[in-house]
Structures are given as C-alpha cells and as structure tokens.
Scaffold this active site. Structure first.
Site, PDB file in Angstrom:
ATOM      1  N   ASP A   1       0.848  -1.186   0.000  1.00 38.67           N
ATOM      2  CA  ASP A   1       0.000   0.000   0.000  1.00 38.67           C
ATOM      3  C   ASP A   1       0.890   1.245   0.000  1.00 38.67           C
ATOM      4  O   ASP A   1       1.889   1.317   0.710  1.00 38.67           O
ATOM      5  CB  ASP A   1      -0.913  -0.004   1.237  1.00 38.67           C
TER       6      ASP A   1
ATOM      7  N   HIS B   1     -10.243  -5.268  -3.497  1.00 35.70           N
ATOM      8  CA  HIS B   1      -8.914  -5.589  -2.974  1.00 35.70           C
ATOM      9  C   HIS B   1      -9.029  -5.972  -1.512  1.00 35.70           C
ATOM     10  O   HIS B   1      -9.876  -5.462  -0.783  1.00 35.70           O
ATOM     11  CB  HIS B   1      -7.951  -4.412  -3.144  1.00 35.70           C
TER      12      HIS B   1
END
Ligand code: 5GP
Length: 114
Positions: A29, A99
């Site tokens: 991320d 996701h």
C-alpha cells in the site's frame, strides 16, 4: 472503467509488487497504516463486493491462499494479521477495484475505531 489498480496489474504504473500470478497481484500500500500493509487484488477488475458473481468464487478464494503465503513470507503468519475488504461509501472504499488489505506486524487493536 480502468482503475489505478488495473494499471498496476498490467505494469503500466509502478508499484512495489510482492506477488503476482495469472489471477492475483499483490503490492505494498502506498500509504501503509501498519508495518505490513499489502493490497491483494484480483487481476480481473470487479468494482465492489456487490459486483461479485458466482463465476468469481474460485478466483476470490485464491486471495486467501495468496494472503496466507505472503503473511508467511513476510514472517507474520504466526503472530497473526488482519484481512479487510471495504465495500462502498460507508465501508470506506476509495478504489473501486476489489482488494483485500493484509495488515500486520503489530497489535492491530479493535476492529473498528470507537
Ligand atoms: P480502500 O479504502 O479502497 O479499501 O483502500 C484503497 C487503498 O489503496 C488505500 O489504503 C490507499 O493507500 C491505496 N492506494 C491508493 N492509490 C494507490 C496507488 O497508486 N498505489 C498503491 N500502492 N496503493 C494505493
């Protein structure tokens, strides 16, 4: 609509990819909220959990196998981790390409902020 995650899957924009196969791509991320914060993304673009169909069942189950493997590879399989999927506005979803967040590397505390 092509999402930023589809562009990462296709290699059109950079990301720190930790795993990729024919159905799934996983990458760090960009704005981590834990020492380990990986996004596990189906290569097929599905906007939200509401858009999943029975045809996706096997492919989405594979996300868990990949999560388990990445957690083990990153050394947090034993200490534990959290898998999280946001859906829609109240769920806090920002990128409309399903996701799974893999979070770990510290005590994560309660599931929701009080
Ligand atoms: P959501 O809120 O949709 O469940 O989570 C979206 C996540 O994607 C956020 O944690 C955000 O930091 C991450 N993100 C957004 N844009 C990018 C990007 O371009 N690259 C990477 N690696 N992560 C991104």
């Amino acid at each position: 609509m092509t999402t930023i995650f589809s562009k990462i899957v296709k290699g059109e924009i950079p990301a720190d990819i930790v795993y990729q196969d024919e159905t799934v791509t996983a990458f760090k991320d960009i704005n981590p909220i834990a020492p380990v914060h990986i996004l596990i993304v189906p290569n097929k673009e599905i906007a939200t959990v509401n858009d999943v169909t029975p045809d996706d069942e096997q492919m989405l189950g594979h996300l868990f196998i990949v999560a388990q493997k990445i957690a083990a590879d990153l050394g947090i399989g034993g200490s534990g981790y959290r898998l999280l999927i946001n859906c829609g506005s109240d769920g806090g979803q920002e990128v409309f390409h399903i996701h799974m967040h893999l979070l770990g590397g510290r005590k994560l505390g309660p599931m929701l902020a009080k």
